[in-house]
Design a protein around this motif. Structure first.
Motif: not given
Length: 210
Positions: A115-120
């Motif tokens: 998946y896309e990485n979610m920084p928060n």
């Protein structure tokens, strides 16, 4: 259709999915070697967290793009059914408030979603995390934006998507937050798709969080 390609992901045919390549919907088949390299052999330093499906790792591709690698744990209560279900559903759904799936990897008994990485990280990490400074990111403006984004994602799933989808496991840990604190609904392993003239249905499987 991608459903026909993915529904037969069994131990008998995974050998054909070992190399990097593309499928429909720009869905990429990642090789096990590329996932190992991206996550530094699933190092503990790259571990982002762990859910019902299994541990999640941050991976950096050769291009420099950061991704999140969701691995199916052998100890997980979920299995191949949930893996296929999430892969098929999320690949068919496109919305700014749904997490974006880039591809998957199958290697012997290993099952991974990229998946896309979610920084928060996730909403529950900010609400209930051990670091009290993280909660300061959730001022009222941010909270309202998150609530509105979740509602927009659900409205799309229930009314405007090609598939009418009921998530069935919506909770704070399944709401991921990008660098701008925009919410993304994730984890569609328990989700159920309906045809648009279907008003109700029965299930013979327990859904949701125990």
């Amino acid at each position: 259709m991608i459903e026909n390609e993915l529904l037969d992901l069994t131990d008998n045919n995974v050998n054909g999915l070992q190399n990097d390549g593309m499928m429909e919907h720009n869905l990429r088949v990642f090789s096990y070697a590329s996932v190992m390299a991206a996550t530094d052999n699933f190092s503990i330093e790259n571990k982002l967290g762990e859910g019902g499906f299994g541990p999640v790792y941050k991976g950096t591709l050769e291009s420099g793009q950061e991704k999140a690698v969701k691995t199916l744990s052998r100890c997980s209560g979920q299995g191949t059914f949930e893996f296929k279900n999430e892969l098929i559903l999320i690949s068919e759904l496109q919305h700014t408030n749904l997490v974006r799936l880039f591809g998957f990897c199958i290697h012997n008994e290993e099952r991974m979603l990229i998946y896309e990485n979610m920084p928060n990280k996730s909403l529950d990490y900010l609400l209930f995390g051990i670091d009290p400074t993280r909660g300061r990111l959730l001022d009222w403006k941010a909270r309202f934006g998150i609530i509105e984004g979740i509602a927009q994602g659900l409205l799309y799933l229930h009314k405007y998507s090609r598939l009418r989808v009921i998530h069935r496991d919506l909770k704070a840990s399944n709401i991921l937050l990008d660098e701008h604190m925009n919410p993304k609904i994730s984890d569609f392993g328990m989700a159920r798709a309906f045809v648009h003239n279907e008003l109700e249905a029965n299930t013979d499987r327990i859904a949701g969080t125990l």
